[in-house]
Scaffold this motif. Structure first.
Motif, PDB file in Angstrom:
ATOM      1  N   HIS A   1       1.644   5.342  -1.639  1.00 53.03           N
ATOM      2  CA  HIS A   1       1.277   6.530  -2.424  1.00 53.03           C
ATOM      3  C   HIS A   1       2.546   7.124  -3.024  1.00 53.03           C
TER       4      HIS A   1
ATOM      5  N   MET B   1      -1.193   3.234  -5.049  1.00 52.80           N
ATOM      6  CA  MET B   1      -2.540   3.772  -4.857  1.00 52.80           C
ATOM      7  C   MET B   1      -2.916   4.754  -5.968  1.00 52.80           C
TER       8      MET B   1
ATOM      9  N   LYS C   1      -8.886  -0.144  -5.861  1.00 59.90           N
ATOM     10  CA  LYS C   1      -8.980   0.474  -4.535  1.00 59.90           C
ATOM     11  C   LYS C   1     -10.280   1.241  -4.397  1.00 59.90           C
TER      12      LYS C   1
ATOM     13  N   HIS D   1      -4.734  -0.705   5.739  1.00 62.25           N
ATOM     14  CA  HIS D   1      -4.207   0.011   6.910  1.00 62.25           C
ATOM     15  C   HIS D   1      -5.109  -0.091   8.128  1.00 62.25           C
TER      16      HIS D   1
ATOM     17  N   ASP E   1       1.433   2.561   3.535  1.00 54.56           N
ATOM     18  CA  ASP E   1       0.596   3.753   3.391  1.00 54.56           C
ATOM     19  C   ASP E   1       1.458   5.012   3.483  1.00 54.56           C
TER      20      ASP E   1
ATOM     21  N   HIS F   1       0.868  -1.191   0.000  1.00 54.90           N
ATOM     22  CA  HIS F   1       0.000   0.000   0.000  1.00 54.90           C
ATOM     23  C   HIS F   1       0.903   1.239   0.000  1.00 54.90           C
TER      24      HIS F   1
END
Ligand code: DOR
Ligand code: ZN
Length: 333
Positions: free
Chosen positions: A14, A38, A95, A168, A240, A12
């Motif tokens: 970004h 993501m 997602k 998460h 995350d 996960h």
């Protein structure tokens, strides 16, 4: 003692776009074999062309590094089976964001009406595309994830062949839900294994630890640690890591997200060591479990963590990492 991790995966991540992508992508690429990327860009990644183009920009930002970006689409209940068949080979998951729940999620889902979601979720089940979910309601901030469990259960029950990944997770309720449905899995971040709400707002406000879902209570963190350190087969590491420019973090209306990419693997190793957890479990948590859950075979890449004090940089361009200017115990060789 050095630690070798085989093909670590961040399930996960970004990476953003533009200059930010160029700053952050190499940091993950140098310590992981691959990552689930993501899709919450502006505008979100929701066509096959978007996926292909974004993947190209990521590869450019990474250069020669051996690293696989596993791409995702931003969930829409309008995706047809025909569309999903056409895009299937380009993505590893889709997602789903509840509308407005976090950064760039305005175009997400409201209501969670099963009939409205049925066609897309049936097609995903048939095509074996996992559904990653940011599981929070718009209720009271500390209760949002626990309130969302009923939606997870409704989805897991109605779509038994759909792999659902609770992204998460931050609560003991989510940990408990894992064992109730065969098709529920979860990612856990580094920061939620370390911090509680006290670290964010118990003293002076710490904007660099403000994220969604917000860090919870000590007993929640304990429940997360238990399944991570024992490498419960349904949990996997997903950082995350969510970079925002310094001026968006150190501001009123502070953006949500903790930037952990440059320190994630090193601090994870330290955490396992401090808790006397086995290195086999670390390997399972950061790679093997994810390989089985996603049915992927990552590129072979051994990352060696050297036991050596490392002072985390104050910033990477305009982004502040977790543990900025602090000393951590491992360094990547
Ligand atoms: O804190 C967060 N930041 N949580 C999310 O779910 C999204 C992320 C971001 O994109 O900034
Ligand atoms: Zn995220």
């Amino acid at each position: 003692m050095n630690i070798t991790i085989k093909s670590p995966l961040d399930m996960h991540l970004h990476l953003r776009d533009g200059d930010m992508l160029k700053t952050v992508a190499p940091l993950t690429a140098s310590s992981f074999s691959g990552a689930i990327i993501m899709p919450n860009l502006v505008p979100p990644v929701n066509t096959k062309e978007d996926v292909i183009e974004y993947k190209k920009r990521i590869q450019e930002a990474i250069g020669d590094e051996n690293f696989v970006p596993y791409m995702t689409l931003f969930f829409k209940s309008t995706y047809t089976k025909e569309f999903l068949e056409s895009v299937k080979d380009e993505i590893s998951a889709i997602k789903l964001y509840p509308a407005g729940i976090t950064t760039n999620s305005e175009g997400g889902v409201s209501g969670f009406d099963i009939d409205e979601l049925r066609e897309t979720l049936n097609a995903m089940s048939e095509l074996n595309i996992p559904l990653c979910i940011h599981g929070e309601t718009n209720g009271f901030v500390m209760d949002r994830e626990a309130e969302f469990i009923t939606i997870y259960e409704k989805l897991a029950f109605n779509f038994p062949n759909l792999k659902i990944i609770m992204e998460h997770i931050t609560t003991k309720e989510s940990v408990e839900a894992l064992d109730k449905f065969e098709n529920l899995y979860a990612t856990i971040t580094l920061h939620h294994l370390i911090i509680t709400l006290d670290d964010v707002a118990g003293g002076m406000l710490e904007p660099h630890l403000f994220c969604k879902p917000i860090a919870k209570r000590p007993e929640d963190r304990e429940a997360l640690l238990r399944v991570a350190l024992s490498a419960h087969p349904k949990v996997m590491f997903g950082s995350d890591s969510a970079p925002h420019p310094k001026d968006a973090k150190e501001a009123s209306h502070c953006s949500a997200g903790v930037f952990t990419a440059p320190i994630a693997l090193q601090v994870l190793a330290e955490l396992f060591e401090d808790n006397n957890a086995s290195l086999d479990n670390l390997q399972r948590f950061v790679s093997d479990n994810a390989q089985k859950i996603y049915n992927i075979k990552p590129i072979e890449k051994n990352i060696i963590l050297e036991k050596e004090d490392f002072i985390v940089p104050k910033n990477y361009n305009n982004v502040i990492p977790m543990y900025a200017e602090k000393t951590i115990k491992y360094n990547i060789k």
